[in-house]
Motif scaffolding. Sequence first.
Motif, PDB file in Angstrom:
ATOM      1  N   LEU A 105       0.821  -1.210   0.000  1.00  0.00           N
ATOM      2  CA  LEU A 105       0.000   0.000   0.000  1.00  0.00           C
ATOM      3  C   LEU A 105       0.857   1.264   0.000  1.00  0.00           C
ATOM      4  CD1 LEU A 105      -2.901  -0.879   2.480  1.00  0.00           C
ATOM      5  CD2 LEU A 105      -3.053  -0.543   0.008  1.00  0.00           C
ATOM      6  N   ARG A 109       1.269   3.693  -3.479  1.00  0.00           N
ATOM      7  CA  ARG A 109       0.857   5.087  -3.345  1.00  0.00           C
ATOM      8  C   ARG A 109       1.982   6.026  -3.759  1.00  0.00           C
ATOM      9  NH1 ARG A 109       2.284  10.134  -0.901  1.00  0.00           N
ATOM     10  NH2 ARG A 109       0.369  11.347  -0.735  1.00  0.00           N
ATOM     11  N   GLU A 110       3.187   5.782  -3.254  1.00  0.00           N
ATOM     12  CA  GLU A 110       4.320   6.643  -3.575  1.00  0.00           C
ATOM     13  C   GLU A 110       4.656   6.584  -5.058  1.00  0.00           C
ATOM     14  OE1 GLU A 110       5.713   8.826  -1.523  1.00  0.00           O
ATOM     15  OE2 GLU A 110       4.194   8.179  -0.091  1.00  0.00           O
ATOM     16  N   LEU A 174      -1.288   5.533   6.437  1.00  0.00           N
ATOM     17  CA  LEU A 174      -1.799   5.018   5.169  1.00  0.00           C
ATOM     18  C   LEU A 174      -3.092   5.717   4.758  1.00  0.00           C
ATOM     19  CD1 LEU A 174      -1.157   1.176   5.575  1.00  0.00           C
ATOM     20  CD2 LEU A 174       0.003   2.752   4.004  1.00  0.00           C
ATOM     21  N   SER A 177      -2.257   9.284   3.619  1.00  0.00           N
ATOM     22  CA  SER A 177      -1.504   9.244   2.368  1.00  0.00           C
ATOM     23  C   SER A 177      -2.401   8.939   1.179  1.00  0.00           C
ATOM     24  CB  SER A 177      -0.387   8.200   2.453  1.00  0.00           C
ATOM     25  OG  SER A 177       0.568   8.548   3.426  1.00  0.00           O
ATOM     26  N   TRP A 178      -3.260   7.954   1.333  1.00  0.00           N
ATOM     27  CA  TRP A 178      -4.145   7.601   0.227  1.00  0.00           C
ATOM     28  C   TRP A 178      -5.231   8.650   0.011  1.00  0.00           C
ATOM     29  CZ3 TRP A 178      -3.917   4.389  -3.738  1.00  0.00           C
ATOM     30  CH2 TRP A 178      -2.934   3.389  -3.707  1.00  0.00           C
ATOM     31  N   TYR A 179      -5.690   9.273   1.089  1.00  0.00           N
ATOM     32  CA  TYR A 179      -6.657  10.366   0.934  1.00  0.00           C
ATOM     33  C   TYR A 179      -6.035  11.493   0.122  1.00  0.00           C
ATOM     34  CZ  TYR A 179      -9.652  14.337   2.052  1.00  0.00           C
ATOM     35  OH  TYR A 179     -10.465  15.438   1.954  1.00  0.00           O
ATOM     36  N   ALA A 181      -3.636  11.208  -2.034  1.00  0.00           N
ATOM     37  CA  ALA A 181      -3.465  10.748  -3.411  1.00  0.00           C
ATOM     38  C   ALA A 181      -4.758  10.888  -4.202  1.00  0.00           C
ATOM     39  CB  ALA A 181      -2.994   9.294  -3.416  1.00  0.00           C
ATOM     40  N   VAL A 182      -5.886  10.568  -3.567  1.00  0.00           N
ATOM     41  CA  VAL A 182      -7.184  10.679  -4.240  1.00  0.00           C
ATOM     42  C   VAL A 182      -7.516  12.146  -4.528  1.00  0.00           C
ATOM     43  CG1 VAL A 182      -9.673  10.332  -3.977  1.00  0.00           C
ATOM     44  CG2 VAL A 182      -8.077   8.527  -3.299  1.00  0.00           C
TER      45      VAL A 182
END
Length: 201
Positions: A105, A109-110, A174, A177-179, A181-182
């Motif tokens: 994950l 993402r990175e 996580l 970070s993913w928020y 990215a979205v």
Amino acid sequence: MEEVSHDRGEDRVVTIPIVLSLARLLCVPVFLVLLFRHPVHRVAAAYLLSVLGATDWMDGYAARHLHQVSNLGTVLDPVADRVLLGVAVVAILVDGAIPGWVAVLAIVREAAVAAAAVVLAALGARRIDVQWVGKGGTFALLFAVPLFLAGHAPDLSWHHTARLLAWMFVGPGLVLSWYAAVTYIPLARAALVERRVESTA
């Protein structure tokens, strides 16, 4: 954690934040040597990684409070973050100290954000400023990763506590970070639209 600024000094190349970002990059090989060439120094590798993660906050603090925001710093800071986090996650995955799904994950993402930045730059779109929520996620992960490493060192008296703390940091890290990215997607679209408008003007 540098913010965009239009101060007269934004073109400076020698500032405290830039030195800290460069230090993070230069210490990555040292971390790898400690982890793989000298397994007995696994704890030292974990401590070094924690210190390097802390410099991510320090360079942002210096940039804001010492008025040392620069164009180079706003690019170098996120690059140093991604290199450090990416290398650390892969290395500790190989070492076996971090769960595979956590590593996947974080790495995906990175890689996705880095690829998007390269594509935007190739298309001539403006650079998208780093989001604070994303920096918060990276900061949490930069502490979770060395804690997983410390938790995998049975000779460390507090390795069970380190493992527990790692899980406390990695979850929020996580998610944030993913928020980020979205939310990067509409910003990227806007940057591309802006580029198209400028090219047809």
